[in-house]
Enzyme design. Structure first.
Site, mmCIF file in Angstrom:
data_model
loop_
_atom_site.group_PDB
_atom_site.id
_atom_site.type_symbol
_atom_site.label_atom_id
_atom_site.label_comp_id
_atom_site.label_asym_id
_atom_site.label_seq_id
_atom_site.Cartn_x
_atom_site.Cartn_y
_atom_site.Cartn_z
ATOM 1 N N GLU A 183 0.822 -1.208 0.000
ATOM 2 C CA GLU A 183 0.000 0.000 0.000
ATOM 3 C C GLU A 183 0.859 1.264 0.000
ATOM 4 O O GLU A 183 1.486 1.591 1.013
ATOM 5 C CB GLU A 183 -0.919 0.023 1.225
ATOM 6 C CG GLU A 183 -1.832 1.238 1.235
ATOM 7 C CD GLU A 183 -2.788 1.254 2.402
ATOM 8 O OE1 GLU A 183 -3.740 2.063 2.377
ATOM 9 O OE2 GLU A 183 -2.589 0.479 3.358
ATOM 10 N N GLU A 282 -12.103 1.897 3.949
ATOM 11 C CA GLU A 282 -11.153 2.334 4.972
ATOM 12 C C GLU A 282 -11.230 3.849 5.159
ATOM 13 O O GLU A 282 -10.346 4.596 4.737
ATOM 14 C CB GLU A 282 -9.730 1.902 4.612
ATOM 15 C CG GLU A 282 -8.829 1.956 5.844
ATOM 16 C CD GLU A 282 -7.366 1.726 5.531
ATOM 17 O OE1 GLU A 282 -6.702 1.081 6.339
ATOM 18 O OE2 GLU A 282 -6.883 2.207 4.489
#
Length: 308
Positions: A183, A282
């Site tokens: 990420e 998220e």
């Protein structure tokens, strides 16, 4: 048929129907109130005002609202009994597990860019422990962040160190069919992994089906913009998406990102190619309380309402 037998028969049918309805009923209302085009994964706490504090009740509420996946960054730190409890209920509900974060899988304190053996050992130990957790909770994907820059070293050398470490991590995960998703983040300029093209290059260097990109749309809007263009450029190495509007990192429709168009692009291309992504929610809620949670649900229904 005699009247007495007819009444008894009718009551029996009605009773069976009622029993069936009760068995399918949920304390939060009918199941699957909305059917989404994409597979959105909510997280614990997102609907705590509507569902209550118990995580099992929260799972039920997520499924009732049509959110059929879960992601939980802190899953590795939960007690084994709690992991098993979550997995059992998700299996009953037909929910899928999204990402959890590999504990100590690379951070500012043990950056993989430094190439130091003690840092690599910490990362590899995290990967080994993640295998057990993944099996326990029926997960396939786990988040890895390589950590900070090692400013004393040339960028090419740092990149080589990261690739070498990730290859060794992939060797642990690949036999189990597991995938670490890298990420790139916007939280700090000290973070080594910051853009989708950089992450693409590293994944190609690792050259393993167990090392792919987690494309977090919120972070990439901040760091590089041109969301659909950059998804297109790095598509072959993306295995997971996360969502959050910018500014604010809240639900879609609260910022500048046209999520309806982004979701449509991902849906159209994934269906054409036979791919199936989990879309991690998220982000925070833009408004507090139950009303804020209902507004969040409406925002997803609106953003997912693109024409097929």
């Amino acid at each position: 048929m005699h009247r007495r037998n007819f009444v008894k028969s009718t009551m029996g049918i009605a009773g069976a129907a009622l029993a069936t309805a009760e068995s399918m009923a949920s304390p939060f209302g009918p199941k699957a109130k909305h059917s989404y085009n994409l597979k959105y994964a909510s997280h614990f706490g997102m609907f705590a005002n509507s569902a209550g504090k118990d995580i099992i009740d929260q799972l039920k509420f997520m499924a009732d609202q049509g959110f059929m996946a879960l992601e939980d960054n802190g899953m590795m730190k939960r007690p084994v009994a709690e992991q098993e409890r979550i997995a059992k209920e998700m299996s009953r509900l037909g929910m899928e597990m999204g990402v959890f974060v590999v504990d100590k899988g690379g951070n500012g304190a043990n950056t993989l860019a430094a190439g130091k053996q003690e840092y690599i050992d910490i990362f590899l130990d995290g990967c080994k422990r993640a295998v057990d957790v993944a099996k326990r909770v029926n997960a396939k994907y786990m988040t890895v962040v390589p950590g900070n820059f090692e400013r004393k070293l040339p960028i090419g050398v740092q990149t080589g160190h990261v690739i070498d470490a990730l290859r060794r991590g992939a060797e642990i995960l690949e036999p189990h069919g597991l995938v670490m998703v890298l990420e790139p983040l916007s939280d700090s300029p000290d973070l080594f992994l910051r853009t989708s093209d950089q992450t693409y290059e590293i994944c190609r260097g690792v050259n393993s089906k167990s090392c792919k990109i987690l494309y977090d749309i919120y972070h990439m809007q901040k760091n590089e913009g041109r969301i659909i263009h950059n998804i297109d450029m790095t598509w072959s190495e993306i295995d997971y998406f996360q969502i959050g509007d910018e500014p604010g990192r809240k639900e879609p429709t609260t910022g500048e990102i046209n999520y309806k168009n982004v979701f449509k692009y991902i849906y159209d291309r994934s269906k054409k190619e036979g791919r199936d992504f989990i879309m991690g929610m998220e982000h925070g809620n833009s408004k507090p309380g139950k009303d804020g949670e209902m507004d969040l649900i409406k925002a997803y229904q609106e953003s997912d309402s693109f024409a097929k």
